[in-house]
Design a protein around this motif. Structure first.
Motif, mmCIF file in Angstrom:
data_model
loop_
_atom_site.group_PDB
_atom_site.id
_atom_site.type_symbol
_atom_site.label_atom_id
_atom_site.label_comp_id
_atom_site.label_asym_id
_atom_site.label_seq_id
_atom_site.Cartn_x
_atom_site.Cartn_y
_atom_site.Cartn_z
ATOM 1 N N MET A 101 -38.593 83.562 25.420
ATOM 2 C CA MET A 101 -38.834 84.900 24.949
ATOM 3 C C MET A 101 -38.208 85.084 23.568
ATOM 4 N N PRO A 102 -38.875 85.739 22.621
ATOM 5 C CA PRO A 102 -38.304 85.909 21.283
ATOM 6 C C PRO A 102 -37.121 86.883 21.303
ATOM 7 N N VAL A 103 -36.324 86.794 20.248
ATOM 8 C CA VAL A 103 -35.154 87.665 20.107
ATOM 9 C C VAL A 103 -35.617 89.060 19.680
ATOM 10 N N ARG A 104 -35.016 90.082 20.264
ATOM 11 C CA ARG A 104 -35.356 91.450 19.868
ATOM 12 C C ARG A 104 -34.898 91.709 18.446
ATOM 13 N N PRO A 105 -35.530 92.671 17.745
ATOM 14 C CA PRO A 105 -35.123 92.962 16.369
ATOM 15 C C PRO A 105 -33.696 93.522 16.299
ATOM 16 N N ALA A 106 -33.077 93.378 15.128
ATOM 17 C CA ALA A 106 -31.681 93.794 14.949
ATOM 18 C C ALA A 106 -31.489 95.284 15.163
ATOM 19 N N ARG A 107 -32.524 96.085 14.931
ATOM 20 C CA ARG A 107 -32.368 97.540 15.081
ATOM 21 C C ARG A 107 -32.032 97.936 16.518
ATOM 22 N N CYS A 108 -32.334 97.066 17.475
ATOM 23 C CA CYS A 108 -32.010 97.344 18.878
ATOM 24 C C CYS A 108 -30.510 97.259 19.144
ATOM 25 N N TYR A 109 -29.774 96.537 18.312
ATOM 26 C CA TYR A 109 -28.360 96.281 18.574
ATOM 27 C C TYR A 109 -27.436 96.752 17.460
ATOM 28 N N ARG A 110 -27.953 97.377 16.412
ATOM 29 C CA ARG A 110 -27.140 97.729 15.249
ATOM 30 C C ARG A 110 -26.081 98.783 15.557
ATOM 31 N N ARG A 111 -26.396 99.755 16.386
ATOM 32 C CA ARG A 111 -25.468 100.842 16.714
ATOM 33 C C ARG A 111 -24.589 100.466 17.905
ATOM 34 N N ILE A 112 -23.360 100.970 17.903
ATOM 35 C CA ILE A 112 -22.424 100.694 18.991
ATOM 36 C C ILE A 112 -22.638 101.719 20.088
ATOM 37 N N LYS A 113 -22.889 101.219 21.305
ATOM 38 C CA LYS A 113 -23.058 102.092 22.472
ATOM 39 C C LYS A 113 -22.144 101.595 23.576
ATOM 40 N N GLY A 114 -21.251 102.413 24.034
ATOM 41 C CA GLY A 114 -20.392 102.051 25.147
ATOM 42 C C GLY A 114 -19.239 101.143 24.760
ATOM 43 N N PRO A 115 -18.430 100.783 25.755
ATOM 44 C CA PRO A 115 -17.277 99.918 25.479
ATOM 45 C C PRO A 115 -17.712 98.478 25.218
ATOM 46 N N PRO A 116 -16.849 97.682 24.588
ATOM 47 C CA PRO A 116 -17.194 96.283 24.350
ATOM 48 C C PRO A 116 -17.275 95.498 25.655
ATOM 49 N N TYR A 117 -18.149 94.523 25.676
ATOM 50 C CA TYR A 117 -18.390 93.689 26.852
ATOM 51 C C TYR A 117 -17.964 92.280 26.474
ATOM 52 N N THR A 118 -16.669 91.962 26.675
ATOM 53 C CA THR A 118 -16.114 90.729 26.124
ATOM 54 C C THR A 118 -15.432 89.820 27.133
ATOM 55 N N ARG A 119 -15.225 90.243 28.344
ATOM 56 C CA ARG A 119 -14.438 89.463 29.307
ATOM 57 C C ARG A 119 -15.275 88.316 29.872
ATOM 58 N N GLU A 120 -15.153 87.159 29.268
ATOM 59 C CA GLU A 120 -16.003 86.018 29.630
ATOM 60 C C GLU A 120 -15.774 85.518 31.049
ATOM 61 N N GLU A 121 -14.591 85.745 31.612
ATOM 62 C CA GLU A 121 -14.359 85.268 32.975
ATOM 63 C C GLU A 121 -15.200 86.023 33.989
ATOM 64 N N TYR A 122 -15.719 87.199 33.603
ATOM 65 C CA TYR A 122 -16.571 87.983 34.496
ATOM 66 C C TYR A 122 -18.052 87.918 34.119
ATOM 67 N N ILE A 123 -18.363 87.283 32.995
ATOM 68 C CA ILE A 123 -19.744 87.239 32.512
ATOM 69 C C ILE A 123 -20.296 85.843 32.744
ATOM 70 N N HIS A 124 -21.201 85.718 33.691
ATOM 71 C CA HIS A 124 -21.820 84.422 33.950
ATOM 72 C C HIS A 124 -23.052 84.280 33.077
#
Length: 182
Positions: free
Chosen positions: A1-24
């Motif tokens: 599947m192609p990558v969505r355009p950058a405009r979908c992710y440019r704005r910050i929404k919600g808290p950061p999602y960074t905890r790799e031990e919980y992200i499979h």
């Protein structure tokens, strides 16, 4: 599947999602180098000037955009200045994992899939969250290469989704003062 355009992710929404031990299935950071050019401290001591590419708005920059900007700046400087005559550093690291709730649209279907409301989504990429005034790229160089540094930063900025500015100044001596302040 192609990558969505950058405009979908440019704005910050919600808290950061960074905890790799919980992200499979979180994607790896695909930026191979953060320091380019002459990286030895002895050689960098001979560079009296500093250039910074500073972001002006709060937002997210995807890993692909950071890598494209890094490649543009590095290739331009290597070609016109030479690896021994500059030091370039990418200062931001894409820690935030982007999520995507994929929807299917099949050929011949009379309607699109609607899916679940407020679905969490699965990992789709990474992004760096930046604040106004944050340094994206940092370069040390000799004054005779100023025009090439500016052009390399201009080319790198064209790959980024947020507005930026270039700041040129003499290198400080390590305690926050510039060389001209004494």
């Amino acid at each position: 599947m192609p990558v969505r355009p950058a405009r979908c992710y440019r704005r910050i929404k919600g808290p950061p999602y960074t905890r790799e031990e919980y992200i499979h299935g979180a994607p790896m950071i695909q930026i191979p180098k953060f320091d380019m050019g002459t990286t030895s401290a002895a050689a960098r001591a001979t560079f009296p000037m500093v250039a910074k590419l500073i972001v002006e708005e709060r937002g997210q920059i995807r890993m692909q955009a950071l890598e494209a900007a890094r490649q543009m700046a590095s290739k331009y400087l290597t070609k016109y200045v030479g690896d021994a005559n500059y030091y370039l550093r990418l200062n931001v690291i894409p820690h935030h994992v982007l999520r995507e709730n994929r929807m299917l649209a099949m050929a011949g279907a009379d309607r699109l899939q609607e899916g679940m409301r407020l679905a969490f989504g699965s990992p789709a990429g990474r992004a760096a969250r930046v604040e106004p005034g944050q340094i994206l790229f940092y370069a040390e160089f000799k004054p005779e290469h100023l025009a090439h540094i500016k052009e390399a930063f201009r080319r790198a900025a064209s790959k980024l989704p947020l507005p930026t500015r270039i700041v040129i100044e003499p290198k400080g001596d390590g305690d926050g003062k510039t060389a001209t302040q004494g």
